[in-house]
Design a protein around this motif. Structure first.
Motif, PDB file in Angstrom:
ATOM      1  N   SER A 199     -33.258 -16.437   8.596  1.00 11.29           N
ATOM      2  CA  SER A 199     -32.497 -15.823   9.676  1.00 11.29           C
ATOM      3  C   SER A 199     -32.348 -14.314   9.489  1.00 11.29           C
ATOM      4  O   SER A 199     -32.004 -13.842   8.409  1.00 11.29           O
ATOM      5  N   SER A 204     -28.598 -14.614  13.092  1.00 13.56           N
ATOM      6  CA  SER A 204     -27.356 -14.941  12.393  1.00 13.56           C
ATOM      7  C   SER A 204     -26.135 -14.683  13.270  1.00 13.56           C
ATOM      8  O   SER A 204     -25.189 -15.475  13.285  1.00 13.56           O
ATOM      9  N   LEU A 207     -26.220 -17.565  15.935  1.00 11.99           N
ATOM     10  CA  LEU A 207     -26.054 -18.918  15.404  1.00 11.99           C
ATOM     11  C   LEU A 207     -24.864 -19.041  14.444  1.00 11.99           C
ATOM     12  O   LEU A 207     -24.619 -20.132  13.912  1.00 11.99           O
ATOM     13  N   CYS A 209     -24.385 -17.897  11.395  1.00 12.93           N
ATOM     14  CA  CYS A 209     -24.796 -18.317  10.054  1.00 12.93           C
ATOM     15  C   CYS A 209     -25.075 -17.083   9.208  1.00 12.93           C
ATOM     16  O   CYS A 209     -25.121 -15.956   9.713  1.00 12.93           O
ATOM     17  N   LEU A 215     -33.941 -21.339   8.499  1.00 14.85           N
ATOM     18  CA  LEU A 215     -33.879 -22.005   9.797  1.00 14.85           C
ATOM     19  C   LEU A 215     -35.188 -22.764  10.025  1.00 14.85           C
ATOM     20  O   LEU A 215     -36.232 -22.381   9.505  1.00 14.85           O
ATOM     21  N   ARG A 238     -30.635 -24.372  13.478  1.00 19.01           N
ATOM     22  CA  ARG A 238     -29.787 -24.609  12.304  1.00 19.01           C
ATOM     23  C   ARG A 238     -29.870 -26.100  11.974  1.00 19.01           C
ATOM     24  O   ARG A 238     -29.175 -26.919  12.573  1.00 19.01           O
ATOM     25  N   ASP A 240     -28.798 -27.682   9.567  1.00 18.64           N
ATOM     26  CA  ASP A 240     -27.589 -28.273   9.018  1.00 18.64           C
ATOM     27  C   ASP A 240     -26.660 -28.757  10.132  1.00 18.64           C
ATOM     28  O   ASP A 240     -25.722 -29.516   9.878  1.00 18.64           O
ATOM     29  N   LYS A 241     -26.939 -28.323  11.380  1.00 22.97           N
ATOM     30  CA  LYS A 241     -26.119 -28.721  12.526  1.00 22.97           C
ATOM     31  C   LYS A 241     -26.872 -29.616  13.512  1.00 22.97           C
ATOM     32  O   LYS A 241     -26.264 -30.389  14.240  1.00 22.97           O
TER      33      LYS A 241
END
Length: 250
Positions: A199, A204, A207, A209, A215, A238, A240-241
């Motif tokens: 990112s 960032s 998003l 982050c 990413l 992302r 993680d999401k």
């Protein structure tokens, strides 16, 4: 002492065979389950929890430790303890539609248009759309959110014959449905290429982050029924999401 605090203290029985940290764990988890604390919410500090439940700091730490190990809570250094925002997994049966996927997993999709512009095609867009580099293209930058959490930054490139897109309200709209409404050709299939992209500041900021966070980058070609490329996009996800899902016949 307020009524809510009295209720919490009654929930923790000093003489119970259940350890106090386990009672506190159950109490906090129940508050998360019923929505008193929602994903992304910050919990009170350890000191405040000690006062609220009339327990020692070691009791609070043991309860929070168990919740963190189960990924119900997460600790952010220097900021505190937060309810974890769960990763959403794309629905395979959604036909590659972000909007449909969110509906199928009982989540609220939303789209924020960052910019719509006409610009010169870069190398990737020109090759994907089979046009000359520096030919003009329509470029649409969108931020995709699930339950108001930003998960995908997407850049879409179209040939100039798709000028109708500049007149459409694309906020919270399905791009594929908008295209189908305006032209007779229907989106038929997609081709995806995956890689990791770190990112930058722009991504960032959008998003929410850290800079240089890995990413998932997806380069996608969307084809029409006649196998002509409708448009090309790049997605920065992302993971993680939001978990991007792919299904294929072999």
């Amino acid at each position: 002492m307020n009524e809510e605090k009295q209720k919490h203290e009654k929930d923790l029985e000093v003489n119970s065979f259940i350890p106090l940290y386990q009672q506190l764990y159950d109490n906090i988890r129940k508050q998360i389950t019923v929505g008193i604390y929602k994903p992304g919410d910050k919990l009170p500090s350890e000191g405040d929890l000690c006062k609220e439940f009339n327990v020692s700091r070691i009791t609070v730490r043991n309860a929070l430790k168990q919740l963190v190990e189960e990924e119900i809570l997460c600790k952010k250094r220097g900021k505190g303890t937060y309810v974890t925002i769960p990763a959403r997994v794309e629905a395979l049966c959604a036909g590659n539609s972000f909007t449909n996927s969110c509906h199928r997993i009982n989540a609220k999709p939303s789209t924020r248009i960052i910019t719509t512009s006409i610009e010169k095609a870069n190398k990737a867009a020109s090759e994907a759309l089979n046009i000359e580099q520096d030919d003009k293209v329509i470029c649409i930058k969108r931020l995709r959110l699930i339950d108001d959490v930003p998960v995908i930054f997407e850049i879409d490139y179209f040939r100039m014959e798709y000028m109708f897109l500049l007149k459409e309200d694309l906020e919270d709209a399905s791009l594929m449905e908008t295209i189908s409404k305006n032209i007779s050709t229907q989106p038929k299939r997609v081709e995806d290429v995956f890689e990791v992209k770190y990112s930058n500041k722009e991504y960032s900021d959008l998003l929410k982050c850290a800079t240089n966070m890995p990413l998932l980058k997806v380069r996608q070609l969307v084809y029409a029924e006649n196998d002509e490329v409708l448009y090309y996009n790049e997605q920065y996800i992302r993971s993680d999401k939001y978990k991007y899902a792919v299904s294929a016949n072999i």
